[in-house]
Enzyme design. Structure first.
Site, mmCIF file in Angstrom:
data_model
loop_
_atom_site.group_PDB
_atom_site.id
_atom_site.type_symbol
_atom_site.label_atom_id
_atom_site.label_comp_id
_atom_site.label_asym_id
_atom_site.label_seq_id
_atom_site.Cartn_x
_atom_site.Cartn_y
_atom_site.Cartn_z
ATOM 1 N N GLU A 148 0.875 -1.163 0.000
ATOM 2 C CA GLU A 148 0.000 0.000 0.000
ATOM 3 C C GLU A 148 0.921 1.225 0.000
ATOM 4 O O GLU A 148 1.751 1.360 0.903
ATOM 5 C CB GLU A 148 -0.862 -0.033 1.263
ATOM 6 C CG GLU A 148 -2.022 0.904 1.220
ATOM 7 C CD GLU A 148 -2.874 0.802 2.487
ATOM 8 O OE1 GLU A 148 -3.676 1.720 2.712
ATOM 9 O OE2 GLU A 148 -2.734 -0.188 3.231
ATOM 10 N N ARG A 152 3.766 -12.893 10.031
ATOM 11 C CA ARG A 152 4.428 -11.594 9.896
ATOM 12 C C ARG A 152 5.748 -11.648 10.637
ATOM 13 O O ARG A 152 5.873 -12.353 11.644
ATOM 14 C CB ARG A 152 3.570 -10.510 10.552
ATOM 15 C CG ARG A 152 2.514 -9.926 9.696
ATOM 16 C CD ARG A 152 1.714 -8.925 10.499
ATOM 17 N NE ARG A 152 2.096 -7.547 10.201
ATOM 18 C CZ ARG A 152 1.623 -6.863 9.166
ATOM 19 N NH1 ARG A 152 0.772 -7.422 8.346
ATOM 20 N NH2 ARG A 152 1.995 -5.626 8.957
ATOM 21 N N LYS A 206 3.692 0.840 9.624
ATOM 22 C CA LYS A 206 3.893 2.139 8.979
ATOM 23 C C LYS A 206 3.300 3.265 9.813
ATOM 24 O O LYS A 206 3.843 4.358 9.853
ATOM 25 C CB LYS A 206 3.261 2.128 7.586
ATOM 26 C CG LYS A 206 4.172 1.503 6.553
ATOM 27 C CD LYS A 206 3.524 1.472 5.194
ATOM 28 C CE LYS A 206 2.557 0.323 5.105
ATOM 29 N NZ LYS A 206 1.989 0.122 3.783
HETATM 30 P P1 ATP Z 1 1.868 -1.890 7.978
HETATM 31 O O1 ATP Z 1 1.156 -2.275 9.221
HETATM 32 O O2 ATP Z 1 3.334 -1.717 8.173
HETATM 33 O O3 ATP Z 1 1.252 -0.729 7.283
HETATM 34 P P2 ATP Z 1 0.670 -3.467 5.944
HETATM 35 O O4 ATP Z 1 0.460 -4.925 5.927
HETATM 36 O O5 ATP Z 1 -0.530 -2.614 6.058
HETATM 37 O O6 ATP Z 1 1.742 -3.167 7.050
HETATM 38 P P3 ATP Z 1 1.193 -3.238 3.178
HETATM 39 O O7 ATP Z 1 1.843 -2.160 2.414
HETATM 40 O O8 ATP Z 1 -0.253 -3.467 2.975
HETATM 41 O O9 ATP Z 1 1.486 -2.981 4.711
HETATM 42 O O10 ATP Z 1 1.995 -4.594 2.992
HETATM 43 C C1 ATP Z 1 2.363 -5.157 1.765
HETATM 44 C C2 ATP Z 1 2.653 -6.595 1.984
HETATM 45 O O11 ATP Z 1 3.673 -6.751 2.961
HETATM 46 C C3 ATP Z 1 1.442 -7.322 2.503
HETATM 47 O O12 ATP Z 1 1.300 -8.509 1.769
HETATM 48 C C4 ATP Z 1 1.743 -7.593 3.940
HETATM 49 O O13 ATP Z 1 1.173 -8.788 4.348
HETATM 50 C C5 ATP Z 1 3.258 -7.654 3.954
HETATM 51 N N1 ATP Z 1 3.817 -7.271 5.254
HETATM 52 C C6 ATP Z 1 3.690 -6.081 5.891
HETATM 53 N N2 ATP Z 1 4.295 -6.104 7.081
HETATM 54 C C7 ATP Z 1 4.847 -7.342 7.217
HETATM 55 C C8 ATP Z 1 5.621 -7.998 8.226
HETATM 56 N N3 ATP Z 1 5.965 -7.382 9.348
HETATM 57 N N4 ATP Z 1 6.020 -9.266 7.994
HETATM 58 C C9 ATP Z 1 5.693 -9.893 6.859
HETATM 59 N N5 ATP Z 1 4.970 -9.352 5.880
HETATM 60 C C10 ATP Z 1 4.542 -8.084 6.042
HETATM 61 MG MG MG Z 2 -2.056 -2.766 4.477
#
Ligand code: ATP
Ligand code: MG
Length: 565
Positions: A45, A270, A280
């Site tokens: 995202e 994760r 983020k």
């Molecule tokens: P955040 O909470 O940091 O915003 P998010 O999952 O909302 O994390 P995205 O940009 O949607 O962030 O993530 C893109 C991809 O990265 C998704 O498939 C998500 O599952 C994966 N991802 C994000 N954080 C982690 C993590 N700590 N470990 C493994 N995969 C992750």
């Molecule tokens: Mg997300």
């Protein structure tokens, strides 16, 4: 790899890559994707910079495709109109390329499928599988039921024609935010609340960063994601564990939509790392509240922060591979990330001498005005890295703590009457005394040298009892600023739900040293070259603040390995 001993993490990595096992089953004869190309996607995202948690996900996505000779798409998950930003899109691409992965021409935006999402929704309404619901947000909450108590909606059985008409008018902007939603008609009594007629479209009169005001209804992630995957021909949609309970909905959309392929969702744990936060939202807060200098502050777990800190792509990829792909939550020690960097830099970094807390050393029997050069090796791990010449003269800089006026037990460095010590690559010296100012502070260390020990070894083969210390010739040394970093959080688990992460910060995570003395040759260094400052650790130039006139070095990692195998 320098280290043949396998870590627990690595053993887990080998035995637990269940994703590969699933994929092999799928592409084997008789499997659901027999004869097909393995196709994955990484869907960030664009509302922030990538962090090390994303690296785990993208290493799995791109790495799995690589392993099976398949493809991996990069898709910006920008279906939510709030917060997205082109700045992040470019930064995300740069970070992924830096890690060494490539999506070729398969770069997409989730929002480019809005028209198709809409068509799919209309198709579901026509099949009697979706309806426009006019519960207010408050009523929605009230009617969602509980375990054993089904949810309800008085709009569930409204005629298809009525839903079609209302949905079109929703699109046309006739209704305000929150007035109605489109819901999938699945099972109001399901034990999985995600299946209790989930909302698949909502009204939001916010312009979209790529589509302006064209849309005022937006699809929910759970509805849009499987459609995007199916349209792109993704075979394996790999995502983190929080989506496990959403998989039945994912499968429902794939099954009931009018879609060209049937992707399979597989979830993995994760990544969590101690002493840091990987969200983020929290990382943004650190930036906004000025707790760090920016998203690329070298203490941040972001890719741009790690890069500025001196992390190499290889060290990060090794880390991601070695932590493995587990299904259960995994919190990895920050020291393991550091271990992976140290291991990489140990093989590749040029050794140099830098004195970070300098004190003057005068060799009283070395002729004044005389100058010579001595030869030192660039990397004992890599003979091909060769040697270099450094100047030597009567006045040198050494580390202040390599001298004590009064020795403490087991101290093997310089003190009056102490053992002979070796100046790295140069000569053997014996401390004879020091000069102190009126307040008793040592301002200069005095020693004599053995002219017969050039190169650092005694001519008569006698045993050198003192330590080998590093030094820099005062006549040619260059000043530098050195930034020493420690964990951003002193609390090992600042991400815990019950903690205010901002109160867990480590107040001494950054120490700035000025007036450090480094070898003259370092003026020509260019980022991202890494150096081992002998006896100190690995350092790199700061990509933002360093210039040949004002050198700034970041400590990437110290030499001491605190990771326990
Ligand atoms: P955040 O909470 O940091 O915003 P998010 O999952 O909302 O994390 P995205 O940009 O949607 O962030 O993530 C893109 C991809 O990265 C998704 O498939 C998500 O599952 C994966 N991802 C994000 N954080 C982690 C993590 N700590 N470990 C493994 N995969 C992750
Ligand atoms: Mg997300």
């Amino acid at each position: 790899m320098a280290d043949e001993i396998k870590t627990t993490q690595e053993e887990q990595a080998e035995s637990r890559n269940f994703i590969h096992a699933f994929i092999e089953e799928d592409i084997a004869p008789g499997g659901q994707y027999e004869g097909m190309t393995v196709h994955t996607r990484f869907p960030p995202e664009p509302n922030g910079y990538l962090h090390i948690g994303h690296c785990k996900a993208l290493t799995i996505d791109f790495g799995t495709a690589e392993k099976y000779g398949g493809l991996c798409n990069l898709r910006m998950d920008d279906t939510n109109p709030t917060k997205e930003d082109e700045e992040f899109v470019e930064a995300i691409k740069e970070d992924i390329h830096w890690l060494g992965f490539d999506w070729g021409d398969r770069f997409f935006y989730g929002s480019d499928y809005f028209e198709e999402d809409y068509r799919q929704a209309v198709g579901l309404i026509k099949k009697g599988l979706a309806y426009v619901c006019q519960l207010t947000p408050e009523e929605f909450k009230e009617y969602r039921g509980s375990i054993g108590v089904p949810a309800k909606s008085p709009y569930r059985d409204r005629p298809i024609e009525e839903s079609l008409d209302l949905f079109e008018r929703m699109r046309n902007g006739e209704f305000p935010d929150g007035a109605m939603t489109l819901r999938a008609k699945i099972d109001l009594a399901s034990g999985n609340f995600n299946l209790r007629d989930p909302v698949i479209y909502r009204i939001n009169h916010l312009p979209h960063h790529r589509h302006g005001t064209k849309w005022c209804i937006y699809p929910m992630y759970d509805f849009a994601h499987p459609i995007q995957d199916a349209l792109e021909g993704i075979t394996h949609s790999l995502c983190s564990l929080e989506f496990e309970n959403h998989r039945p909905l994912y499968n429902w959309v794939v099954e009931h939509g009018d879609l060209p392929s049937r992707p399979r969702q597989i979830e993995f744990a994760r990544l969590g790392i101690d002493h840091t936060v990987l969200s983020k939202r929290k990382l943004r807060k650190l930036v906004e509240e000025g707790k760090v200098s920016g998203w690329d502050d070298p203490r941040m777990p972001t890719l741009c922060g790690l890069r500025r800190r001196g992390y190499t792509p290889r060290s990060i990829r090794n880390f991601c591979e070695r932590i493995g792909v587990a299904k259960s939550a995994n919190v990895v020690e920050y020291s393991f990330l550091e271990h992976c960097l140290r291991e990489d830099l140990n093989e590749t970094a040029q050794r140099v001498m830098a004195v970070i807390r300098p004190i003057k050393l005068t060799i009283t029997n070395y002729p004044e005005g005389q100058r010579e050069t001595v030869t030192v090796e660039n990397n004992p791990m890599d003979p091909a890295a060769g040697t270099r010449e450094v100047t030597f003269s009567r006045t040198l800089w050494i580390e202040a703590d390599d001298f004590l006026p009064e020795p403490v037990p087991k101290y093997k460095r310089l003190y009056p009457g102490g053992p002979e010590c070796r100046l790295k690559g140069a000569y053997l010296i014996t401390c004879t005394g020091c000069v102190q100012d009126e307040s008793g502070n040592v301002t200069e260390v005095l020693a004599t040298y053995d002219p017969e020990s050039r190169g650092g070894d005694p001519a008569d083969g006698r045993k050198v009892k003192g330590a080998t210390i590093h030094w820099v010739d005062a006549a040619t040394a260059v000043d530098a600023e050195v930034r020493l970093y420690d964990n951003l959080f002193s609390d090992p688990d600042p991400d815990a739900a019950d903690k205010d992460f901002l109160s867990c910060l480590n107040s001494s995570s950054l120490e700035i040293l000025t007036g450090c003395k480094v070898e003259a040759g370092l003026v020509d260094a260019v980022f991202p070259a890494s150096f081992q400052f002998l006896r100190q650790g690995y350092f790199c130039l700061d990509s933002k603040d360093s210039s040949p006139e004002h050198l700034v070095f970041n400590r990437s990692v110290s030499l001491k390995d605190s990771f326990k195998k």
